[in-house]
Design an enzyme around this catalytic site. Structure first.
Site, mmCIF file in Angstrom:
data_model
loop_
_atom_site.group_PDB
_atom_site.id
_atom_site.type_symbol
_atom_site.label_atom_id
_atom_site.label_comp_id
_atom_site.label_asym_id
_atom_site.label_seq_id
_atom_site.Cartn_x
_atom_site.Cartn_y
_atom_site.Cartn_z
ATOM 1 N N ASP A 90 0.856 -1.176 0.000
ATOM 2 C CA ASP A 90 0.000 0.000 0.000
ATOM 3 C C ASP A 90 0.895 1.230 0.000
ATOM 4 O O ASP A 90 2.016 1.192 0.505
ATOM 5 C CB ASP A 90 -0.913 -0.028 1.226
ATOM 6 C CG ASP A 90 -2.087 0.920 1.104
ATOM 7 O OD1 ASP A 90 -2.199 1.594 0.060
ATOM 8 O OD2 ASP A 90 -2.889 0.986 2.042
ATOM 9 N N GLN A 195 -11.084 7.210 -6.388
ATOM 10 C CA GLN A 195 -11.648 7.823 -5.189
ATOM 11 C C GLN A 195 -12.902 8.606 -5.566
ATOM 12 O O GLN A 195 -13.252 8.701 -6.739
ATOM 13 C CB GLN A 195 -10.619 8.734 -4.516
ATOM 14 C CG GLN A 195 -9.437 8.015 -3.880
ATOM 15 C CD GLN A 195 -9.779 7.293 -2.588
ATOM 16 O OE1 GLN A 195 -10.922 7.300 -2.127
ATOM 17 N NE2 GLN A 195 -8.778 6.641 -1.998
ATOM 18 N N GLY A 222 -11.189 4.341 -0.444
ATOM 19 C CA GLY A 222 -12.137 5.210 0.234
ATOM 20 C C GLY A 222 -13.481 4.583 0.501
ATOM 21 O O GLY A 222 -14.473 5.291 0.680
ATOM 22 N N ASP A 272 -8.347 -7.141 0.491
ATOM 23 C CA ASP A 272 -7.519 -7.246 1.692
ATOM 24 C C ASP A 272 -8.291 -6.675 2.860
ATOM 25 O O ASP A 272 -9.161 -5.813 2.672
ATOM 26 C CB ASP A 272 -6.203 -6.479 1.529
ATOM 27 C CG ASP A 272 -6.380 -4.980 1.795
ATOM 28 O OD1 ASP A 272 -6.057 -4.527 2.906
ATOM 29 O OD2 ASP A 272 -6.887 -4.267 0.896
ATOM 30 N N CYS A 310 -12.957 -28.401 9.051
ATOM 31 C CA CYS A 310 -11.926 -27.428 8.664
ATOM 32 C C CYS A 310 -10.552 -28.073 8.775
ATOM 33 O O CYS A 310 -10.255 -28.783 9.744
ATOM 34 C CB CYS A 310 -12.010 -26.196 9.557
ATOM 35 S SG CYS A 310 -10.712 -24.967 9.254
ATOM 36 N N CYS A 312 -7.611 -26.356 8.850
ATOM 37 C CA CYS A 312 -6.589 -25.409 9.290
ATOM 38 C C CYS A 312 -5.779 -26.029 10.434
ATOM 39 O O CYS A 312 -6.211 -27.009 11.057
ATOM 40 C CB CYS A 312 -7.223 -24.097 9.729
ATOM 41 S SG CYS A 312 -7.910 -24.124 11.411
ATOM 42 N N CYS A 315 -7.918 -26.325 13.772
ATOM 43 C CA CYS A 315 -9.026 -27.287 13.796
ATOM 44 C C CYS A 315 -8.556 -28.732 13.672
ATOM 45 O O CYS A 315 -9.236 -29.651 14.145
ATOM 46 C CB CYS A 315 -10.026 -26.957 12.688
ATOM 47 S SG CYS A 315 -10.955 -25.427 12.979
ATOM 48 N N HIS A 341 -6.625 -19.870 11.809
ATOM 49 C CA HIS A 341 -7.939 -20.362 11.383
ATOM 50 C C HIS A 341 -8.646 -19.343 10.510
ATOM 51 O O HIS A 341 -9.184 -19.678 9.444
ATOM 52 C CB HIS A 341 -8.818 -20.693 12.595
ATOM 53 C CG HIS A 341 -10.243 -20.953 12.195
ATOM 54 N ND1 HIS A 341 -10.694 -22.172 11.723
ATOM 55 C CD2 HIS A 341 -11.326 -20.116 12.141
ATOM 56 C CE1 HIS A 341 -11.969 -22.087 11.407
ATOM 57 N NE2 HIS A 341 -12.386 -20.848 11.655
#
Length: 379
Positions: A90, A195, A222, A272, A310, A312, A315, A341
């Site tokens: 960014d 924007q 924005g 994101d 799950c 992950c 889990c 997770h």
């Protein structure tokens, strides 16, 4: 760079983006590591294990803490943090918004007061591009101002016009930097940012203007900064059609799983958000039946994983009761497991989205996914 749309289902795009750091499949969710680390003690090895395609870091934060010049000495951000897949940085423009009490905006750029030590910092389009070039990220974001979503026309219009002028300067500086012999990534890509708050005409006009620059990708900034979800979806409806369909479309800072599902349906393919890591650090975890708060006493003796089925790391090995115990005992492992997770949940959801678009059943998938999450946990 090569961005290729593989198929569409309505406005939803299923595409792939080839970069110097590898090919990614979209729609995708970028896991946020603001200062080159995912908060919650998550390593880059962990990111690979949970299916992360792109990591996101922040230009402003890395500039004020540790410093982009030091990172360049290590060969750039990829080598510094041991990550061999794409990185998006960014631009620091969002800090123009979030550090509103510590900044002064001029045509040349923005003067900040560092939130770390109070020193004065100047950043304009050229400085932002130079910092991102030092970091050597795969994708650099243009320097912009993110005006408050509720600001009036008299504030937003001049702000957007300045952001457009800054974009021309970003493009020129990026081209110069990519031509230098000591540039870490001479193939660094540049995404422009649309924007305009919640003002349809300003958004559309700005989208048309920046599209003419033929950049590598385009973002909508924005949003998710105070407006309602319905207003955000409306802005996507009216703006995305005026951005190049044959380039990646990125909705910055968004968002909840439902936000992502709705935005994919409107042609967005990059996302994101800090939600999965931030919520995980506070014991809030995502499931296909909505969020759970593992601090709740009802999980004290619950032997089930966070979500049945799950895969992950949390889990596969641990119960809700044990993870709750870790939080109550203030052990960092609790935060780490919940962040892993949540990031896995987001990455897995993006896989499901891509498959649903490929099979031309995205509308059905979205409706069922949202209904399940709104129904709430099955206790």
């Amino acid at each position: 760079m090569e961005y290729r749309i593989l198929t569409k289902d309505g406005r939803a795009k299923r595409a792939e983006l080839k970069t110097v750091h590898g090919t990614v499949q979209t729609p995708l969710f970028m896991n946020v590591g603001t200062v080159a680390a995912i908060k919650g003690a998550v390593s880059t090895d962990d990111l690979r294990q949970i299916g992360t395609q792109v990591e996101l870091s922040n230009t402003y934060h890395l500039h004020v803490r540790t410093g982009d010049k030091l990172i360049k000495q290590f060969g750039g951000l990829h080598k510094f943090m041991n990550w061999d897949r794409p990185i998006l940085t960014d631009s620091g423009g969002f800090q123009v918004f979030s550090l509103s009490g510590l900044r002064k905006i001029r045509e040349e750029g923005v003067t900040f007061q560092s939130h770390i030590d109070g020193r004065r910092i100047f950043m304009g389009p050229e400085e932002s591009m130079q910092i991102q070039s030092n970091l050597g990220s795969t994708i650099a974001m243009a320097f912009d101002e993110c005006p408050p979503s509720r600001a009036d026309y008299d504030y937003i219009k001049p702000s957007v016009e300045r952001t457009a002028r800054w974009l021309h300067r970003c493009k020129a500086e990026m081209e110069r930097l990519n031509s230098l012999p000591d540039t870490i990534n001479p193939h660094q890509l540049l995404f422009g940012i649309n924007q305009g708050g919640v003002l349809d005409e300003v958004r559309i006009e700005h989208a048309k203007e920046i599209s003419r620059l033929d950049l590598d990708g385009y973002a909508l900034g924005g949003l998710a900064v105070g407006e309602s979800h319905e207003e955000m979806y409306h802005i996507l409806d009216v703006t995305v059609p005026h951005l190049p369909e044959n380039k990646p479309t990125y909705l910055m800072g968004v968002g909840t799983p439902i936000n992502i599902l709705e935005a994919v349906d409107r042609g967005v393919d990059f996302f994101d958000c800090v939600y999965p890591s931030r919520n995980g650090r506070h014991g809030h975890v995502y499931t296909n039946q909505g969020k759970l708060n593992l601090f709740n006493q009802k999980y004290e003796l619950d032997p089930r994983p966070i979500e049945e089925g799950c895969q992950c790391p949390a889990c596969r090995s641990y119960s809700r009761a044990y993870i709750r115990h870790l939080f109550k005992a203030k052990e960092m492992l609790g935060m780490r497991l919940c962040v892993l997770h949540n990031l896995y949940f987001y990455n897995k959801m993006m896989e499901e989205i891509r498959q649903a678009i490929e099979e031309h059943r995205y509308g059905e998938y979205k409706e069922a996914k949202i209904a399940g999450m709104l129904a709430g946990p099955k206790e």
